[in-house]
Design a protein around this motif. Structure first.
Motif, short mmCIF file in Angstrom:
data_model
loop_
_atom_site.label_atom_id
_atom_site.label_comp_id
_atom_site.label_asym_id
_atom_site.label_seq_id
_atom_site.Cartn_x
_atom_site.Cartn_y
_atom_site.Cartn_z
N ALA A 183 81.81 62.03 69.48
CA ALA A 183 81.36 62.11 68.09
C ALA A 183 82.52 62.12 67.11
N CYS A 184 83.73 61.78 67.59
CA CYS A 184 84.88 61.73 66.67
C CYS A 184 85.63 60.41 66.81
N GLY A 185 85.09 59.48 67.63
CA GLY A 185 85.70 58.15 67.73
C GLY A 185 86.91 58.06 68.63
N HIS A 186 87.15 59.08 69.47
CA HIS A 186 88.31 59.01 70.34
C HIS A 186 88.15 57.92 71.40
N ASP A 187 86.89 57.53 71.68
CA ASP A 187 86.65 56.37 72.56
C ASP A 187 87.27 55.12 71.96
N GLU B 201 92.45 66.82 72.18
CA GLU B 201 92.79 66.96 70.76
C GLU B 201 91.88 67.98 70.08
N GLU B 202 90.66 68.08 70.59
CA GLU B 202 89.65 68.96 69.96
C GLU B 202 89.72 70.39 70.49
N CYS B 203 90.81 70.77 71.13
CA CYS B 203 90.86 72.07 71.80
C CYS B 203 91.97 72.98 71.26
N LEU C 107 96.42 56.45 64.84
CA LEU C 107 95.35 56.16 63.87
C LEU C 107 94.11 56.95 64.23
N HIS C 108 93.21 57.09 63.26
CA HIS C 108 91.94 57.78 63.49
C HIS C 108 90.84 57.05 62.74
N THR C 109 89.67 56.93 63.37
CA THR C 109 88.53 56.33 62.69
C THR C 109 88.22 57.11 61.41
#
Ligand code: NI
Length: 401
Positions: free
Chosen positions: A101-105, A137-139, A165-167
């Motif tokens: 749900a954060c675009g890390h894929d 990253e989310e931890c 980069l990040h979505t």
């Protein structure tokens, strides 16, 4: 059209395939076992040198140029979130309670395909490219960047500059967002336990009322940002939780305050930490109570390097066009553990527009129905390749190998 953009467009199907595979099989932080294995396999098929299990499930793909030179690192995060997906898309997560749900894929797919392209052009490279796929990253507060740094990912050869980069669901595809200096905030936590003396509600003179001490503490804490922080520097102190008491006619012996602290520079960060302790100590002492304070440092602020930001902006103008850059005037007060890399080497973090178009509603990151516009995938690859060309290619590409 820009050369890298053409090359990346040719990889569109592959990008979507990789992104959707990762999306379907998401894994939480520190548990990206299959994700890392899948990416490693893809990279090895292209003849790329891959190191697994770097700082946990971290993965490093190294592309060595034909001649020696500087080393540039590119970073993607691999972890998903403990959120039940509700996009209803055919490629939705099949893992109950876990989703990207954060675009890390997308970040991982973009970096894998960037590595593929650069591997094909390695004869033009003067230097080395390290593609870093990091866990967790989310931890916070540990995250996944720090363990990889501790495992030596920035050494041998030493990294000279790093990019990520990040979505960005709020920016249209084909644009980027970036800031000079602070890009993301530090995110720390203070848990304050106020210890009073319980008693009968009718006899306050025999007790120390933890509720009253807590109330004074909350008010005094709110003076830090308003009276001690430079108004030009963004900072937030939120007392998100306050728990105390048992019954309306009983004086509480204990109150617990739980706070989040967001800052965008190291000076404010330290100042708030010091001030909290002084205020809690002073208020409790004045009112006859005691306290316990647990201060947990989360991710540091992510500070972009000016030269690296210039590189990103130049790349965006070449790859996406003159009007593609949105300079972010306000620092995002969310956290990002890419900050740990930026503490060690100069670099830049930028937003890559990923807003959905047409009938589909765009939900924010971390929402169960969050999704991204896959048209951004090849643009991310082209951005990374263009940055590497600017940094490491002996001569600009004139088309062809
Ligand atoms: Ni994220």
């Amino acid at each position: 059209m820009n050369y890298w953009r053409q090359q990346a467009n040719n990889l569109s199907q592959r990008l979507i395939e990789i992104r959707r595979h990762l999306h379907r099989y998401p894994e939480l932080g520190y548990k990206e076992f299959e994700t890392a294995r899948y990416l490693a396999q893809i990279l090895r098929q292209e003849g790329i040198e891959v190191r697994e299990h770097v700082g946990g499930t971290g993965l490093v793909a190294t592309i060595r140029g034909a001649s020696s030179g500087r080393t540039i690192a590119l970073r993607a995060d691999m972890d998903a979130l403990p959120i039940q997906e509700k996009t209803g898309m055919p490629y939705a997560s099949i893992v109950s309670g876990v989703s990207h749900a954060c675009g890390h894929d997308a970040h991982s797919a973009i970096l894998a395909c960037t590595a593929m392209l650069l591997q094909r052009y390695r004869r033009k490279l003067a230097g080395t490219v390290k593609c870093i796929f990091q866990p967790a990253e989310e931890c916070p507060p540990l995250g996944g960047a720090k363990p990889m740094i501790d495992a030596g990912v920035l050494a041998d050869p030493p990294v000279d500059a790093i990019y990520a980069l990040h979505t960005a669901p709020n920016l249209p595809v084909g644009t980027i967002g970036i800031a000079y200096g602070p890009m993301m905030a530090a995110s720390d936590r203070a848990k304050i336990k106020i210890l009073g003396e319980g008693g009968h509600g009718s006899a306050p003179q025999q007790s120390v009322d933890a509720v009253l001490v807590a109330a004074h503490t909350v008010v005094a804490l709110q003076s830090i940002v308003s009276r001690n922080i430079d108004p030009h520097s963004a900072a937030v102190l939120t007392v998100g939780q306050l728990q105390a008491g048992y019954r309306y006619n009983v004086i509480a012996d204990m109150a617990v305050l739980d706070c989040t602290i967001r800052t965008t520079d190291v000076h404010s960060r330290q100042l708030i930490q010091d001030k909290i302790e002084q205020i809690v100590d002073g208020v409790t002492r004045a009112m006859g109570a005691r306290y316990e304070l647990r201060y947990t440092l989360g991710y540091p602020p992510a500070i972009n390097d000016t030269v690296a930001v210039d590189q990103v902006i130049k790349a965006a103008e070449v790859v996406l066009g003159e009007d593609s850059v949105r300079i972010q005037e306000k620092t995002s007060l969310s956290g990002e553990d890419f900050a740990y890399f930026l503490e060690q080497v100069p670099g830049a973090f930028f937003w890559m527009g990923s807003r959905l178009e047409g009938d589909r509603k765009q939900y924010p990151a971390h929402h169960p129905a969050f999704d991204l516009n896959e048209a951004m995938l090849p643009l991310g690859v082209a951005m990374f390749c263009q940055i590497v060309e600017q940094e490491l290619f002996r001569e600009p590409l004139a088309g062809g190998e």
